[in-house]
Design a protein around this motif. Structure first.
Motif, PDB file in Angstrom:
ATOM      1  N   GLY A   1       0.821  -1.211   0.000  1.00  0.00           N
ATOM      2  CA  GLY A   1       0.000   0.000   0.000  1.00  0.00           C
ATOM      3  C   GLY A   1       0.853   1.258   0.000  1.00  0.00           C
ATOM      4  O   GLY A   1       0.575   2.212  -0.729  1.00  0.00           O
ATOM      5  N   ILE A   2       1.886   1.264   0.823  1.00  0.00           N
ATOM      6  CA  ILE A   2       2.780   2.429   0.876  1.00  0.00           C
ATOM      7  C   ILE A   2       3.455   2.626  -0.486  1.00  0.00           C
ATOM      8  O   ILE A   2       3.565   3.747  -0.983  1.00  0.00           O
ATOM      9  CB  ILE A   2       3.833   2.260   1.997  1.00  0.00           C
ATOM     10  CG1 ILE A   2       3.147   2.363   3.364  1.00  0.00           C
ATOM     11  CG2 ILE A   2       4.935   3.303   1.885  1.00  0.00           C
ATOM     12  CD1 ILE A   2       4.066   2.087   4.550  1.00  0.00           C
TER      13      ILE A   2
ATOM     14  N   ALA B   1       2.275   1.811  -3.378  1.00  0.00           N
ATOM     15  CA  ALA B   1       1.263   2.380  -4.284  1.00  0.00           C
ATOM     16  C   ALA B   1       1.118   3.880  -4.029  1.00  0.00           C
ATOM     17  O   ALA B   1       1.062   4.684  -4.969  1.00  0.00           O
ATOM     18  CB  ALA B   1      -0.072   1.669  -4.094  1.00  0.00           C
ATOM     19  N   GLY B   2       1.084   4.270  -2.759  1.00  0.00           N
ATOM     20  CA  GLY B   2       0.935   5.688  -2.422  1.00  0.00           C
ATOM     21  C   GLY B   2       2.137   6.516  -2.860  1.00  0.00           C
ATOM     22  O   GLY B   2       1.996   7.667  -3.280  1.00  0.00           O
ATOM     23  N   LEU B   3       3.305   5.931  -2.788  1.00  0.00           N
ATOM     24  CA  LEU B   3       4.528   6.647  -3.182  1.00  0.00           C
ATOM     25  C   LEU B   3       4.550   6.983  -4.675  1.00  0.00           C
ATOM     26  O   LEU B   3       5.170   7.968  -5.096  1.00  0.00           O
ATOM     27  CB  LEU B   3       5.761   5.818  -2.819  1.00  0.00           C
ATOM     28  CG  LEU B   3       6.255   5.962  -1.378  1.00  0.00           C
ATOM     29  CD1 LEU B   3       7.173   4.791  -1.015  1.00  0.00           C
ATOM     30  CD2 LEU B   3       6.993   7.282  -1.164  1.00  0.00           C
TER      31      LEU B   3
ATOM     32  N   ILE C   1       2.265   8.153  -6.392  1.00  0.00           N
ATOM     33  CA  ILE C   1       1.373   9.258  -6.755  1.00  0.00           C
ATOM     34  C   ILE C   1       2.153  10.531  -7.048  1.00  0.00           C
ATOM     35  O   ILE C   1       1.841  11.257  -7.984  1.00  0.00           O
ATOM     36  CB  ILE C   1       0.293   9.424  -5.670  1.00  0.00           C
ATOM     37  CG1 ILE C   1      -0.710   8.273  -5.838  1.00  0.00           C
ATOM     38  CG2 ILE C   1      -0.413  10.781  -5.772  1.00  0.00           C
ATOM     39  CD1 ILE C   1      -1.625   8.045  -4.700  1.00  0.00           C
ATOM     40  N   SER C   2       3.216  10.779  -6.302  1.00  0.00           N
ATOM     41  CA  SER C   2       4.022  11.969  -6.581  1.00  0.00           C
ATOM     42  C   SER C   2       5.137  11.682  -7.582  1.00  0.00           C
ATOM     43  O   SER C   2       6.043  12.496  -7.755  1.00  0.00           O
ATOM     44  CB  SER C   2       4.610  12.499  -5.270  1.00  0.00           C
ATOM     45  OG  SER C   2       5.384  11.499  -4.650  1.00  0.00           O
TER      46      SER C   2
ATOM     47  N   LYS D   1       7.191   8.878  -7.597  1.00  0.00           N
ATOM     48  CA  LYS D   1       8.269   7.997  -7.147  1.00  0.00           C
ATOM     49  C   LYS D   1       8.159   6.636  -7.859  1.00  0.00           C
ATOM     50  O   LYS D   1       7.087   6.240  -8.308  1.00  0.00           O
ATOM     51  CB  LYS D   1       8.194   7.785  -5.633  1.00  0.00           C
ATOM     52  CG  LYS D   1       8.277   9.091  -4.833  1.00  0.00           C
ATOM     53  CD  LYS D   1       9.683   9.666  -4.842  1.00  0.00           C
ATOM     54  CE  LYS D   1       9.697  11.052  -4.246  1.00  0.00           C
ATOM     55  NZ  LYS D   1       9.181  12.089  -5.176  1.00  0.00           N
TER      56      LYS D   1
ATOM     57  N   GLN E   1      -3.840  -6.811  -2.091  1.00  0.00           N
ATOM     58  CA  GLN E   1      -3.236  -5.478  -2.047  1.00  0.00           C
ATOM     59  C   GLN E   1      -2.627  -5.134  -3.409  1.00  0.00           C
ATOM     60  O   GLN E   1      -2.766  -4.006  -3.890  1.00  0.00           O
ATOM     61  CB  GLN E   1      -2.147  -5.407  -0.967  1.00  0.00           C
ATOM     62  CG  GLN E   1      -2.662  -5.310   0.456  1.00  0.00           C
ATOM     63  CD  GLN E   1      -3.170  -6.626   1.023  1.00  0.00           C
ATOM     64  OE1 GLN E   1      -2.956  -7.686   0.448  1.00  0.00           O
ATOM     65  NE2 GLN E   1      -3.838  -6.567   2.148  1.00  0.00           N
TER      66      GLN E   1
ATOM     67  N   GLN F   1      -5.694  -4.634  -6.050  1.00  0.00           N
ATOM     68  CA  GLN F   1      -6.497  -3.402  -5.981  1.00  0.00           C
ATOM     69  C   GLN F   1      -5.628  -2.126  -6.002  1.00  0.00           C
ATOM     70  O   GLN F   1      -5.883  -1.207  -6.769  1.00  0.00           O
ATOM     71  CB  GLN F   1      -7.355  -3.399  -4.717  1.00  0.00           C
ATOM     72  CG  GLN F   1      -8.110  -2.066  -4.522  1.00  0.00           C
ATOM     73  CD  GLN F   1      -9.125  -2.130  -3.392  1.00  0.00           C
ATOM     74  OE1 GLN F   1     -10.211  -2.655  -3.571  1.00  0.00           O
ATOM     75  NE2 GLN F   1      -8.770  -1.609  -2.233  1.00  0.00           N
ATOM     76  N   SER F   2      -4.636  -2.078  -5.104  1.00  0.00           N
ATOM     77  CA  SER F   2      -3.905  -0.815  -4.934  1.00  0.00           C
ATOM     78  C   SER F   2      -2.818  -0.609  -5.983  1.00  0.00           C
ATOM     79  O   SER F   2      -2.385   0.516  -6.200  1.00  0.00           O
ATOM     80  CB  SER F   2      -3.255  -0.758  -3.536  1.00  0.00           C
ATOM     81  OG  SER F   2      -4.240  -0.701  -2.530  1.00  0.00           O
TER      82      SER F   2
ATOM     83  N   TYR G   1      -4.858  -2.818 -10.470  1.00  0.00           N
ATOM     84  CA  TYR G   1      -6.100  -2.167 -10.926  1.00  0.00           C
ATOM     85  C   TYR G   1      -5.940  -0.648 -10.912  1.00  0.00           C
ATOM     86  O   TYR G   1      -6.481   0.058 -11.769  1.00  0.00           O
ATOM     87  CB  TYR G   1      -7.254  -2.604 -10.017  1.00  0.00           C
ATOM     88  CG  TYR G   1      -8.616  -2.100 -10.421  1.00  0.00           C
ATOM     89  CD1 TYR G   1      -9.000  -2.027 -11.763  1.00  0.00           C
ATOM     90  CD2 TYR G   1      -9.549  -1.726  -9.460  1.00  0.00           C
ATOM     91  CE1 TYR G   1     -10.266  -1.575 -12.119  1.00  0.00           C
ATOM     92  CE2 TYR G   1     -10.815  -1.280  -9.808  1.00  0.00           C
ATOM     93  CZ  TYR G   1     -11.162  -1.205 -11.142  1.00  0.00           C
ATOM     94  OH  TYR G   1     -12.409  -0.757 -11.485  1.00  0.00           O
ATOM     95  N   SER G   2      -5.181  -0.143  -9.965  1.00  0.00           N
ATOM     96  CA  SER G   2      -4.962   1.299  -9.890  1.00  0.00           C
ATOM     97  C   SER G   2      -3.863   1.776 -10.843  1.00  0.00           C
ATOM     98  O   SER G   2      -3.584   2.969 -10.914  1.00  0.00           O
ATOM     99  CB  SER G   2      -4.606   1.694  -8.446  1.00  0.00           C
ATOM    100  OG  SER G   2      -5.708   1.483  -7.583  1.00  0.00           O
TER     101      SER G   2
ATOM    102  N   LYS H   1      -0.568   1.466 -10.848  1.00  0.00           N
ATOM    103  CA  LYS H   1       0.537   2.147 -10.178  1.00  0.00           C
ATOM    104  C   LYS H   1       1.902   1.582 -10.589  1.00  0.00           C
ATOM    105  O   LYS H   1       2.063   0.372 -10.790  1.00  0.00           O
ATOM    106  CB  LYS H   1       0.378   2.048  -8.656  1.00  0.00           C
ATOM    107  CG  LYS H   1      -0.872   2.743  -8.122  1.00  0.00           C
ATOM    108  CD  LYS H   1      -0.957   4.198  -8.535  1.00  0.00           C
ATOM    109  CE  LYS H   1      -2.168   4.889  -7.951  1.00  0.00           C
ATOM    110  NZ  LYS H   1      -2.501   6.128  -8.716  1.00  0.00           N
TER     111      LYS H   1
END
Lengths: 318, 281
Positions: free
Chosen positions: A66-67, A69-71, A73-74, A76, A94, A97-98, A101-102, A104
Motif C-alpha cells: 500500500g505504501i 502504491a501511495g509513493l 502518486i508523486s 516515485k 493489495q 487493488q492498490s 487495478y490502480s 501504479k
C-alpha cells in the motif's frame, strides 16, 4: 551447439541488489522498501548511499504494498523487496487493488523464488507466483536467468511505466550472459539456434537448458534454446518462428506446471500453431527441505530431465 | 472560513439528496454511511482541503484525500462533482455500464479526484502513508487526509499501517475514522468489538482527537484543529462519531441501510426531509 562458458557463479538476488543501487544513482525518484529482509535482498548498497530513499516497513508486507502504491502518486518509482512468497500470495489483494487495478508504477521484486530456496522448505518455496502475477491485467512478469541479466532487468523496469513483477533467487549459478547486455522487456533471447526441438527456459532453468543442449548435441539432436526472461508480455513472434522450424517444444521452469511459462506457451501454440509440447516443471506439488541441487533432482528439473523431455517430444512431432 | 456553517450545511443537504437519488436510481449502493459522512466530506472539500478541481494525479502542492472505505462512493462522487471535479450531471451514470462512477472508486476509468482504487477494505491508510512519505521526500508541505470506516479496522493491514506511521513520524497525515458503530452484519460491538479505539490509537503513538461528525461547526473546527497539529512529529487521528443514515429519520442509526436502496416511496419521504439547495442533478 554454441559454447557457453562462465568464470564465476553468483546469485541473481545480488544482480538485483547491484541493479537497484545503479537505479538509485541514475534516477532520484527510485525508492526502495523492504519488509525486514534487507540482507537477503542485497539492498545494503542502496541503503548506504540513499538512506532517505529507503523505507523499512518491518514484517508487514500488506502495508508495504500500500505504501508503495501511495509513493507512486508523486512520481516515485518504488521497488519493494521481500521473498517471492511474501511478494505475491501473501499480498495478492493489495497488489490487485492498490497496484494493478490502480495502474501504479510499483516494481515488485521477489527473491528466493522456487525450490532453490532450499532448506527452509515449502512454506517459503513458492511455485505458484508466476501464475498468480501473470493473471493480473497489465502486470509485467520477468524471471531473468543470471546475475548480469537480473541487474540489467532491474534497470530496464525502472524505465518501464507500470506494475512489474521481477522474480529471482537465492543460489549461486553461472554468470554466462554479457555484462553490458541491453535488456528488452518482452523480447526473447536466442541462446542457441537449432533445428530439431525448441527448448524454452526461464530463470534458473536457462543454464540447465544449455547443459541439456550440450548433451543433446552429443546424441545428434540439434536443439534451439530460447531464454524467455519476460513471461508476460510473451514474445510470441520468437516462439512461433522457432516452433514452426522445429515442430516441437520443451518448456522449462522452476514453477508449478499449472499457471507458469509452459501454459503461456501452450495457449499460444493451441491458438496459433499446433505443436507437441513437454513440460519440465513441478508436477502440482509443494516443495520440501533439502539442498537446492537435491530438490531440483527430486522434482525433475535437471538437465537430464530436459534431455528426456526433448527426446520424448521429438517422437511426438506431427 | 471560505463558507459559513449554514452554507456548508446547505451543501451537505444537497449532497445527501444526491446520494439517495444515485442509489435509488440503480437500486444498489451504500446510502447509510454515505449519509453519515456527508458533513465530513462537505467540510473537507468546501472548507478544509487546499485542492485543485483541475485534477492532476500527482497533486503537487495540493492536499490529497484517500478514501479507504470505498463503498461510500456516492458521497465522495457527489462532493467531487459539487466542488467542480466533473459535471454534476455525471452523477446519473453511477454504477451503470461504461460509467466513470464505478460502484467502488477506481482510477481505471480516469474519474478526476480519485487517486487509488478502494473497496476491498483495509488498504487506504497504507496508501495515504505512502503519499505522505512522497510529499516529505519532495519537500511538499501540503497534507494528506484519509478516511476509514470503523468496521474495516477489523482488517489487519490497518494495524500494520497504524504501527508504521508514528514510528516513521508521518506527521503530514490526518486520518479520520467514521465511527458509526455499524457494519453489514450488525453493530460492531456484536460482530467483533473494536473495544477502546482511542486508547488503541494512542498506544500506537497517534495524536488522537475526537469529534462529532454530524455537527458541521464541530467537524470544521476539529479538522482545522487537526491541521494545526501537523508537523509536530505525530500523525493525527480524528476519531469521528457519526450516525449511519444521518439526515433521514427512518435510516438513522441502524446497519439496515448499509447497502440497501430506498424504494420510490422511501425516497420521496427521505427527500422531503432534505432541502434541495443547489439543484438536483
Amino acid at each position: 551447439m554454441k559454447k557457453y562458458t562462465y568464470t564465476e557463479k553468483k546469485d541473481t538476488r545480488s544482480g538485483f541488489g547491484a541493479g537497484l543501487h545503479e537505479a538509485g544513482k541514475r534516477n532520484e525518484n527510485v525508492v526502495a522498501l523492504c519488509a525486514d529482509l534487507v540482507g537477503s535482498l542485497k539492498m545494503d548498497a542502496f541503503i548506504k548511499d540513499f538512506p532517505e530513499r529507503f523505507v523499512q516497513v518491518g514484517i508487514a508486507e500488506a502495508n508495504m504494498m500500500g505504501i508503495a502504491a501511495g509513493l507512486t502518486i508523486s512520481g516515485k518509482i518504488p521497488f519493494t523487496g521481500t521473498f517471492a512468497n511474501f511478494s505475491t500470495g501473501r499480498v495478492y489483494d493489495q497488489i490487485r487493488q492498490s497496484i494493478a487495478y490502480s495502474g501504479k508504477n510499483v516494481k515488485i521484486c521477489a527473491s528466493h523464488a522456487g525450490l532453490t530456496l532450499g532448506e527452509d522448505g515449502a512454506t517459503h518455496q513458492i511455485l505458484e507466483d508466476i501464475g498468480l502475477m501473470k493473471m493480473l491485467p497489465g502486470m509485467v512478469v520477468i524471471n531473468p536467468c543470471d546475475y548480469n541479466q537480473t541487474k540489467a532487468a532491474t534497470l530496464a523496469i525502472m524505465d518501464n511505466e507500470g506494475p512489474v513483477y521481477l522474480r529471482f533467487g537465492r543460489p549461486v549459478i553461472p554468470v554466462f550472459t554479457p555484462e553490458d547486455q541491453k535488456f528488452e522487456i518482452g523480447k526473447a533471447w536466442m541462446v542457441n539456434e537449432g533445428t530439431d526441438v525448441t527448448i524454452i527456459a526461464t530463470g534458473h532453468m536457462v543454464w540447465r537448458a544449455i547443459e541439456a543442449g550440450e548433451q543433446l548435441a552429443e546424441l545428434g539432436i540439434d536443439a534451439e534454446i530460447i531464454n524467455i526472461h519476460t513471461i508476460k508480455p510473451l514474445d510470441e513472434e520468437a516462439i512461433l518462428k522457432s516452433v514452426k522450424k522445429t515442430g516441437c517444444v520443451v518448456t522449462c521452469e522452476e514453477h508449478n506446471k499449472f499457471g507458469g511459462l509452459g501454459e503461456s506457451v501452450a495457449r499460444l501454440l493451441t491458438t496459433e500453431y499446433l505443436a507437441a509440447q513437454e513440460f519440465v516443471a513441478v508436477n502440482d506439488s509443494f516443495g520440501e527441505s533439502a539442498t537446492p541441487d537435491q530438490l531440483m533432482t527430486k522434482y525433475k528439473l535437471d538437465p537430464d530431465d530436459i534431455v528426456a523431455a526433448a527426446q520424448k517430444v521429438i517422437k511426438r512431432k506431427r | 472560513m471560505k463558507h459559513t456553517i449554514s452554507d456548508l450545511e446547505d451543501i451537505a443537504s444537497q449532497v445527501r439528496r444526491d446520494c439517495l437519488r444515485m442509489v435509488h436510481a440503480v437500486q444498489s449502493g451504500h446510502p447509510g454511511a454515505s449519509l453519515g459522512c456527508a458533513d465530513f466530506f462537505t467540510a473537507l472539500y468546501f472548507e478544509v482541503l487546499n485542492h485543485n478541481p483541475e485534477f492532476k494525479m500527482e497533486g503537487v502542492g495540493e492536499d490529497l484525500f484517500f478514501l479507504s472505505n470505498g463503498h461510500i462512493s456516492p458521497v465522495w462522487y457527489s462532493v467531487l462533482a459539487r466542488s467542480g471535479y466533473f459535471e454534476v450531471s455525471e452523477l446519473k451514470t453511477f454504477r451503470k455500464l461504461d460509467s466513470r462512477l464505478q460502484g467502488h472508486p477506481t482510477t481505471h476509468e480516469g474519474l478526476p479526484g480519485v487517486r487509488i482504487a478502494s473497496g476491498s477494505l483495509g488498504q487506504g491508510l497504507s496508501v495515504a502513508i505512502g503519499a505522505a512519505l512522497g510529499k516529505k521526500l519532495d519537500g511538499d508541505k501540503s497534507l494528506v487526509y484519509a478516511l476509514m470506516g470503523d468496521g474495516e479496522l477489523q482488517e489487519g493491514q490497518n494495524w500494520e499501517a497504524l504501527m508504521f506511521a508514528p514510528f516513521h513520524k508521518v506527521d503530514n497525515l490526518i486520518a479520520s475514522v467514521d465511527y458509526n458503530g455499524q457494519q453489514i452484519d450488525g453493530p460492531t460491538e456484536k460482530v467483533l468489538s473494536l473495544e477502546n479505539l482511542q486508547a488503541k490509537f494512542e498506544s500506537f503513538g497517534w495524536h488522537v482527537i475526537t469529534s462529532d461528525g454530524n455537527d458541521m461547526a464541530e467537524i470544521v473546527k476539529a479538522l482545522h484543529y487537526a491541521k494545526s497539529l501537523t508537523g509536530k512529529g505525530k500523525p493525527i487521528l480524528n476519531l469521528m462519531s457519526t450516525q449511519m443514515g444521518y439526515g433521514v429519520d427512518f435510516m438513522v442509526g441502524t446497519h439496515k441501510w448499509h447497502g440497501s436502496a430506498p424504494s420510490n416511496e422511501q425516497l420521496e419521504t427521505a427527500l422531503g426531509q432534505l432541502k434541495e439547495t443547489a439543484g438536483d442533478y
